[in-house]
Design a protein around this motif. Structure first.
Motif, PDB file in Angstrom:
ATOM      1  N   HIS A 171      -5.771   5.519  57.021  1.00 38.00           N
ATOM      2  CA  HIS A 171      -4.377   5.617  56.595  1.00 38.00           C
ATOM      3  C   HIS A 171      -4.111   7.014  56.029  1.00 38.00           C
ATOM      4  CE1 HIS A 171      -5.771   1.499  56.350  1.00 38.00           C
ATOM      5  NE2 HIS A 171      -6.311   1.708  55.163  1.00 38.00           N
ATOM      6  N   VAL A 172      -2.828   7.432  56.042  1.00 36.69           N
ATOM      7  CA  VAL A 172      -2.425   8.685  55.403  1.00 36.69           C
ATOM      8  C   VAL A 172      -1.070   8.499  54.735  1.00 36.69           C
ATOM      9  CG1 VAL A 172      -3.693  10.162  57.024  1.00 36.69           C
ATOM     10  CG2 VAL A 172      -1.298   9.594  57.486  1.00 36.69           C
ATOM     11  N   TRP A 225      -1.527  13.336  63.637  1.00 36.33           N
ATOM     12  CA  TRP A 225      -2.372  13.055  64.788  1.00 36.33           C
ATOM     13  C   TRP A 225      -2.877  11.612  64.755  1.00 36.33           C
ATOM     14  CZ3 TRP A 225      -2.971  17.394  67.950  1.00 36.33           C
ATOM     15  CH2 TRP A 225      -2.650  18.621  67.377  1.00 36.33           C
ATOM     16  N   LEU A 226      -3.251  11.122  65.931  1.00 33.97           N
ATOM     17  CA  LEU A 226      -3.903   9.823  66.060  1.00 33.97           C
ATOM     18  C   LEU A 226      -5.216  10.016  66.818  1.00 33.97           C
ATOM     19  CD1 LEU A 226      -0.807   7.706  67.185  1.00 33.97           C
ATOM     20  CD2 LEU A 226      -1.896   7.640  64.931  1.00 33.97           C
ATOM     21  N   SER A 263     -12.144   0.138  62.448  1.00 36.22           N
ATOM     22  CA  SER A 263     -11.710   1.536  62.332  1.00 36.22           C
ATOM     23  C   SER A 263     -11.376   2.122  63.702  1.00 36.22           C
ATOM     24  CB  SER A 263     -12.811   2.360  61.649  1.00 36.22           C
ATOM     25  OG  SER A 263     -14.049   2.220  62.336  1.00 36.22           O
ATOM     26  N   ASP A 264     -10.684   1.360  64.546  1.00 39.25           N
ATOM     27  CA  ASP A 264     -10.376   1.804  65.913  1.00 39.25           C
ATOM     28  C   ASP A 264      -9.354   2.932  65.937  1.00 39.25           C
ATOM     29  OD1 ASP A 264     -11.356  -0.800  67.868  1.00 39.25           O
ATOM     30  OD2 ASP A 264     -11.064  -1.183  65.749  1.00 39.25           O
ATOM     31  N   ILE A 265      -8.320   2.847  65.081  1.00 32.81           N
ATOM     32  CA  ILE A 265      -7.225   3.828  65.089  1.00 32.81           C
ATOM     33  C   ILE A 265      -7.237   4.581  63.767  1.00 32.81           C
ATOM     34  CG2 ILE A 265      -4.741   4.155  65.258  1.00 32.81           C
ATOM     35  CD1 ILE A 265      -4.611   1.564  66.874  1.00 32.81           C
ATOM     36  N   ASP A 266      -7.334   5.896  63.855  1.00 33.23           N
ATOM     37  CA  ASP A 266      -7.400   6.761  62.675  1.00 33.23           C
ATOM     38  C   ASP A 266      -6.190   7.686  62.675  1.00 33.23           C
ATOM     39  OD1 ASP A 266      -8.237   8.056  60.436  1.00 33.23           O
ATOM     40  OD2 ASP A 266     -10.191   8.659  61.213  1.00 33.23           O
ATOM     41  N   VAL A 267      -5.332   7.557  61.651  1.00 27.70           N
ATOM     42  CA  VAL A 267      -4.152   8.425  61.509  1.00 27.70           C
ATOM     43  C   VAL A 267      -4.559   9.628  60.665  1.00 27.70           C
ATOM     44  CG1 VAL A 267      -1.725   8.533  60.888  1.00 27.70           C
ATOM     45  CG2 VAL A 267      -2.746   6.338  61.523  1.00 27.70           C
ATOM     46  N   MET A 268      -4.179  10.841  61.116  1.00 29.67           N
ATOM     47  CA  MET A 268      -4.594  12.067  60.432  1.00 29.67           C
ATOM     48  C   MET A 268      -3.432  13.050  60.329  1.00 29.67           C
ATOM     49  SD  MET A 268      -8.164  12.809  62.435  1.00 29.67           S
ATOM     50  CE  MET A 268      -9.395  11.538  62.661  1.00 29.67           C
TER      51      MET A 268
END
Length: 457
Positions: free
Chosen positions: A274-275, A336-337, A324-329
Motif C-alpha cells: 500500500h502507499v 507505479w504498479l 503480495s501479488d500487487i504492489d503499489v509504488m
C-alpha cells in the motif's frame, strides 16, 4: 629395633622359685625388687626385679641413645623446614609457569589481531576503491557541466548589469525582451536542477529501527507528496483480514503510540503493497485484482479499477507469500504498479498508473519471476528487486523503464530481523520504509547523479 627396644625399656627379670620354695635369693647390685607373688601358704613363688631407675641414666649406651634422639629430632626439624621451603618454591614455580602460559597466549592473540586488523584495513581500502571506481566517468562529465555552469554565471552577471543600467536609464532596453531573457534563463536553470532529482541506486545503509510493534507482517508509510511540515504516519498491521488504518501526527507520536485518528476502510486489504500519495491511500482490495483509492480527508472511496490480467490472492506473490501479488509504488516520476500475469509467464510486469483515474498508461514486461523476488521498489523510474526476503538478501536485479533494459546488480543491505514483508521508497525522505519481522525500520539510500547536457540528449 629389637636391640633398641631392650635399651629403651628397663629389663624386667622374673625369677621362678617353684622348685625351691625355701630358697631366698636377693637381687643383685643395681637391681631392685619390682614385684613378688606368693601362694596360699605364704610361700614365695616368684620375684620380679628391675634395674634401678637411675641406673640407665648413668649408662654409656643411654647417653649415646639420647644423643642419637637429639640428632634425629634436629634432622626432623631440618627436614620440616626444608619441606616448607620446597613447597613455597614449588608454588612460586607453578605461578611463574602460569604467567608464562598467559604471556604466550597474549602474544599469540596480539599476532592474530594484527593479521585480522591488516586484513580488515585492506578490505576497507578495497571497498573504497570499488566505490570510487564508478565516479571516474562522472568526473569527465563534470568538466562539461562546469563549462555550462560558468556560462550560466556569465549570463546572470550580464543580466544583472543590464538591470542595474535600467535603473539609471529607463527605456534604454526593451523591457519585454529583457523579461523573456530572464524567463528563458530561469527555465534553463530549473531544467538543470531537475536533472539532479533522480539518480541510480548505489548503496543502502542502515537500518534505523523506529519502532517494534504489530505482527510479523504489515506496512507503514508517510506521504511523499505532503509538505515538509506535514509528517503524518500511517500504520496497517497484518497482510489481510483487516480494515483498520491508524494515523499519527508525527514520527514522535508514532514512536510513542499516540494515535491521532483511526480509519475503518470500506474494504479489507490484501498484501502489504500500500502507499499514501497526496492525501489518499492506494491498496489492493481483498481477494481481487482491484486497486482502491481512499481519501483520508473525506473518508470515501474516490476511485477503484481492476488491474487487467494481474494475478492475485497468492497466484503470483513475492517469495514470502502473504497475498503480495500487487504492489503499489511511488517515486520521483509518479505512481507505479508491480505485479505478474499469465501472459508474461509469471514474470514481473511494471505499469505506470494515473493516480487520479487509476488508469494504466504504459506497461513493461521484465524477465524476472515474481515468485523468486523477495521485495521490490521504484526509484526514478527504475525497479529494483531483491533476491530474497530473508537474511543475506541483496538488490540483485534492476529494470529501467526509460531504456526498457535490465541489469544484474549487487547491492547488499542488512536484514537485521531476518524477514522483510514490505519495502517501499519515499522520494521526499530519500529513504526505504520497511517492515522487518514486527519492526518498523528505515534504510538510507545513496543515489548516483548523472547530469546530462543538451549534447547528450
Amino acid at each position: 629395633m629389637r636391640a633398641l627396644f631392650s635399651v629403651l625399656y628397663p629389663v624386667i627379670a622374673i625369677t621362678v622359685f617353684g622348685l625351691y620354695p625355701s630358697m631366698t635369693i636377693g637381687p643383685k647390685e643395681g637391681w631392685q625388687v619390682y614385684s613378688s607373688a606368693q601362694d596360699a601358704d605364704g610361700r614365695c613363688i616368684c620375684t620380679v626385679v628391675a634395674p634401678e631407675q637411675n641406673l640407665c641414666s648413668r649408662d654409656a649406651k643411654g647417653r649415646q641413645l639420647r644423643q642419637l634422639l637429639e640428632k634425629v629430632q634436629n634432622m626432623s626439624q631440618s627436614i620440616e623446614v626444608l619441606n616448607l621451603r620446597t613447597q613455597r618454591d614449588f608454588q612460586y614455580v607453578m605461578k611463574m609457569e602460569n604467567q608464562m602460559k598467559g604471556l604466550r597466549t597474549k602474544f599469540k592473540q596480539i599476532e592474530d589481531d594484527r593479521k585480522t586488523i591488516m586484513a580488515r584495513n585492506f578490505q576497507e581500502l578495497k571497498e573504497k576503491m570499488d566505490e570510487l571506481q564508478p565516479l571516474i566517468p562522472v568526473l569527465e562529465q563534470y568538466k562539461t557541466d562546469a563549462q555550462l555552469i560558468s556560462s550560466f554565471k556569465e549570463e546572470i552577471r550580464n543580466l544583472s548589469m543590464v538591470l542595474a543600467a535600467i535603473q539609471e536609464e529607463m527605456g534604454a532596453y526593451d523591457y519585454d525582451e529583457l523579461y523573456q531573457r530572464v524567463l528563458r534563463l530561469d527555465s534553463r536553470l530549473r531544467n538543470c536542477m531537475g536533472k539532479l532529482t533522480c539518480g541510480k541506486l548505489m548503496k543502502i545503509t542502515g537500518p534505523v529501527t523506529i519502532k517494534t510493534s504489530g505482527t510479523r507482517f504489515g506496512a507503514w508509510m508517510t506521504d511523499p507528496q505532503a509538505s515538509q511540515r506535514n509528517n503524518r504516519v500511517w500504520y496497517m498491521d497484518s497482510y489481510t483480514n483487516s480494515k483498520i488504518v491508524r494515523e499519527y501526527k508525527t514520527m514522535e507520536d508514532f514512536v510513542a503510540n499516540a494515535v491521532s485518528r483511526t480509519y475503518n476502510l470500506p474494504f479489507k486489504w490484501e498484501g502489504t503493497g500500500h502507499v499514501v500519495y497526496n492525501g489518499s491511500l492506494y491498496y489492493n482490495k481483498y481477494q481481487s485484482n482491484i486497486i482502491v483509492k481512499y481519501s483520508f480527508e473525506t473518508g470515501r472511496v474516490l476511485a477503484q479499477r481492476a488491474l487487467e490480467y494481474s494475478g492475485f490472492h497468492n497466484t503470483y506473490s513475492y517469495s514470502w507469500g502473504g497475498f503480495s501479488d500487487i504492489d503499489v509504488m511511488t517515486d520521483e516520476l509518479g505512481m507505479w504498479l508491480v505485479y505478474a500475469t499469465n501472459q508474461n509467464a509469471g514474470n514481473i510486469v511494471i505499469a505506470q498508473m494515473d493516480p487520479d483515474t487509476l488508469e494504466v498508461q504504459k506497461t513493461w514486461n521484465t524477465e524476472y519471476s515474481k515468485r523468486n523476488a523477495g521485495e521490490s521498489f521504484m526509484i526514478c523510474g527504475t525497479l529494483y528487486i531483491t533476491n530474497s526476503h530473508l537474511t543475506g538478501a541483496k538488490v540483485y536485479y534492476s529494470y529501467s523503464t526509460k531504456t526498457s533494459s535490465y541489469e544484474y546488480t549487487d547491492i547488499p543491505f542488512h536484514n537485521q530481523y531476518f524477514h522483510i514483508s514490505m519495502l517501499d521508497y519515499n522520494a521526499r525522505e530519500r529513504a526505504l520504509y520497511a517492515w522487518n519481522n514486527g519492526h518498523q525500520v528505515l534504510f538510507n539510500v545513496t543515489l548516483f547523479h548523472v547530469i546530462k547536457t543538451e549534447d547528450d540528449s
